[in-house]
Write an enzyme that holds these catalytic residues in place. Structure first.
Site, PDB file in Angstrom:
ATOM      1  N   SER A 100      -9.566   1.508   2.768  1.00 16.80           N
ATOM      2  CA  SER A 100      -8.691   2.328   1.972  1.00 16.80           C
ATOM      3  C   SER A 100      -7.562   1.555   1.286  1.00 16.80           C
ATOM      4  O   SER A 100      -6.826   2.144   0.481  1.00 16.80           O
ATOM      5  CB  SER A 100      -8.090   3.443   2.830  1.00 16.80           C
ATOM      6  OG  SER A 100      -7.293   2.914   3.852  1.00 16.80           O
TER       7      SER A 100
ATOM      8  N   SER B 276     -10.040  -0.811   6.924  1.00 15.30           N
ATOM      9  CA  SER B 276      -9.344  -0.639   5.641  1.00 15.30           C
ATOM     10  C   SER B 276      -8.587  -1.850   5.118  1.00 15.30           C
ATOM     11  O   SER B 276      -8.111  -1.819   3.989  1.00 15.30           O
ATOM     12  CB  SER B 276      -8.383   0.555   5.729  1.00 15.30           C
ATOM     13  OG  SER B 276      -9.132   1.750   5.832  1.00 15.30           O
TER      14      SER B 276
ATOM     15  N   LYS C 299       0.860  -1.191   0.000  1.00  8.67           N
ATOM     16  CA  LYS C 299       0.000   0.000   0.000  1.00  8.67           C
ATOM     17  C   LYS C 299       0.894   1.237   0.000  1.00  8.67           C
ATOM     18  O   LYS C 299       1.924   1.269   0.711  1.00  8.67           O
ATOM     19  CB  LYS C 299      -0.879  -0.029   1.240  1.00  8.67           C
ATOM     20  CG  LYS C 299      -1.934   1.070   1.334  1.00  8.67           C
ATOM     21  CD  LYS C 299      -2.838   0.804   2.536  1.00  8.67           C
ATOM     22  CE  LYS C 299      -3.942   1.857   2.644  1.00  8.67           C
ATOM     23  NZ  LYS C 299      -4.827   1.574   3.797  1.00  8.67           N
TER      24      LYS C 299
END
Lengths: 477, 73
Positions: A162, A186, A84
């Site tokens: 996210s 997330s 990420k």
């Protein structure tokens, strides 16, 4: 040069590592194939923030050298993975998914990534994310520098966030596994929406050093993989004490399936209504089967209630206060207005005005929440619920509005388990368990602090009896 | 600094009176229109935070309860 078959793109860590050590293909060939695929297909789903082909191929060559000299470093050696884009990778952009940070470069690498590098992992790319990991809140899936994460199962629907790019990349076979993060949902949400397996570790188990902070007391780094087994292998590599992380629990994690507790001794708490009228009607049949599968493992299922607290306002106050404090320079400079989502911008500005008494009140109620969950998890070993009660929404749907055609369930159930589990710092595993009108749905397991081995044992055994985690979305080539 | 302990009776009393404040997902009723511009968004966010604070104010909190933070000298 042997071609890398499509099956390899969807294979697990152990299988690929065994083929590498048997020299069925080289790490360099493997890395090149995954980089090609990530660069070609990742942008179709807005999953790719940055390709790291050059360093990946260099690292893969090193892996080949090690394998040749029989310097074996474990199952992650040579395995292509993504991270990420809130995890710093030295001398490369780390954008945090946000326009104001588009050109940001750090001269250090995040602790979790360094751990994987020591195990010979091959980082092929930085993966897209919701801007600032979602901040206090955002309204639309387009809240990202790279645009909305498109679900590989249906590109008119959101991937979830996210950790959007991380879940997409694993689901679409662009990486073997990925690192994501969770403040409140997330890792679990995109894992459920994309039909992959995500593990939120106990708070403090994995170093946050080198990761963007949204909420110092809530952020956790964790793996998103194709199976519970793979989550265990990755967590063992990334967990551990870090003196550079003030929140480090100073604990290691050893994935020990051979010593896992007999599931006949495990009690799982649940609310039956969550699996009937609580969940999307199109998913009820598969959730009923999932519960039957859980029962078939030999565990004892018992109806349980979550402790009653105002979880939403508590977590909202904490994320808003801490997040706005983290990003105070961004807000005061005015660059916050460059973010993509108006609701996010407003929330960050408003968060700077939260009185200290409100934050402290939320943190005091949080103490009670922790105590209540300690008590609850002394009566049951694990809590189980749908990860999300509806499938992935359409890209254009406002995320802070309930679906118009979905009535409020008659029983409150475990709908607040995601914020509750995060407030209490508890680990959670989301495993695919079925579909609703062609969209994946997930099952969430939550345990006591540092009970990841138990969650993984349940997840792994469930995945031995089902094949949801092996399903592949249709990827046009 | 360890969290102050309170009795199970105190906890039970706290939970019993807070039943109406059960946390639910953040989705809002569809009847409310979306803010039309940045100013309205900011006002809506401020109102949401005030509303949240109001809900927390209603939660009975034993005086002895300390925040969930740990100071490490």
């Amino acid at each position: 040069m042997p071609s890398i078959s499509d099956d390899i793109f969807f294979a697990g860590i152990t299988e690929i590592n065994q083929k590498l050590t048997k020299k069925e293909f080289s790490a360099h060939e493997l890395a090149r194939a995954f980089c090609d695929r990530l660069e070609a297909i990742g942008p179709r789903y807005n999953a790719l923030a940055l390709s790291l082909r050059k360093t990946a191929l260099r690292d893969a060559k090193d892996v080949d050298g090690d394998i040749k000299r029989e310097r074996l470093r474990g199952p992650l050696q040579g395995i292509p993975f993504g991270a990420k884009d809130l995890l710093s990778f030295a001398k490369h952009p780390t954008t945090w998914g946000a326009q104001p940070y588009a050109g940001q470069v750090f001269d250090y690498t995040a602790g979790a990534l360094k751990h994987i590098q020591k195990h010979g992992g091959v980082l092929t790319g930085k993966l897209a994310m919701v801007e600032l990991a979602g901040g206090p809140s955002y309204r639309y899936a387009s809240a990202s520098l790279t645009g909305p994460g498109l679900n590989p199962w249906d590109t008119t629907r959101w991937s979830g966030g996210s950790s959007s790019g991380s879940a997409i990349a694993v689901a679409a076979g662009l990486v073997t596994y990925a690192l994501g993060s969770e403040t409140s949902g997330s890792i679990l949400t995109p894992s459920a929406f994309c039909g992959v397996t995500g593990l939120r570790p106990t708070y403090g188990l994995v170093s946050r050093n080198g990761a963007m902070a949204l909420s110092w007391t809530l952020d956790k780094i964790g793996p998103i993989c194709r199976s519970a087994e793979d989550c265990g292998l990755v967590l063992e590599a990334i967990a551990g004490a870090d003196p550079d992380d003030p929140s480090s629990a100073h604990k290691s994690f050893y994935y020990t399936p051979q010593f896992s507790r007999d599931l006949k001794d495990v009690t799982i708490g649940f609310e039956p209504a969550d699996f009937s009228d609580g969940v999307d009607p199109a998913a009820r049949a598969d959730y009923a089967k999932a519960l039957d599968t859980i029962r078939s493992l030999g565990v004892r299922l018992t109806q349980t209630k979550l402790p009653e607290f105002p979880y939403g306002p508590v977590i909202g106050a904490i994320i808003s206060t801490e997040g706005s404090a983290v990003f105070e320079p961004l807000i005061k400079s005015g660059k916050v207005d460059q973010l993509a989502d108006q609701h996010q911008i407003a929330g960050l500005k408003a968060g700077l005005e939260i009185p200290a008494k409100d934050y402290l009140k939320a943190m005091r109620i949080r103490s009670l929440i922790q105590e209540a969950f300690r008590d609850l998890l002394s009566t049951v070993d694990v809590l189980i619920a749908p990860t999300r009660f509806e499938p992935a929404p359409k890209i254009t749907q406002p995320l802070d509005r309930r679906s118009a055609d979905r009535p409020t369930p008659s029983v409150a159930g475990f709908g607040a388990l995601i914020p509750a589990g995060n407030l209490a710092g508890l680990p959670a595993l989301s495993i695919p368990c079925g579909f609703a009108n062609g969209m994946p749905m997930g099952l969430q397991l939550v345990g006591s602090p540092f009970s990841e081995n138990m969650l993984l044992a349940i997840g792994r055994t469930f995945q031995e009896r089902t094949d949801w985690h092996q399903r592949r979305p249709p990827i046009p080539t | 600094m360890s969290m102050s302990k309170f009795t199970r009776r105190e906890l039970a009393a706290t939970l019993a009176t807070s039943a109406v404040l059960l946390g639910r997902p953040q989705a809002q009723p569809n009847a409310q229109p979306l803010p039309a511009n940045a100013d309205e968004e900011l006002k809506a966010s401020e109102a949401q935070l005030r509303d949240g604070a109001g809900q927390l104010d209603k939660f009975p909190l034993p005086m002895s309860t300390e925040p969930a933070t740990t100071f490490k000298p």
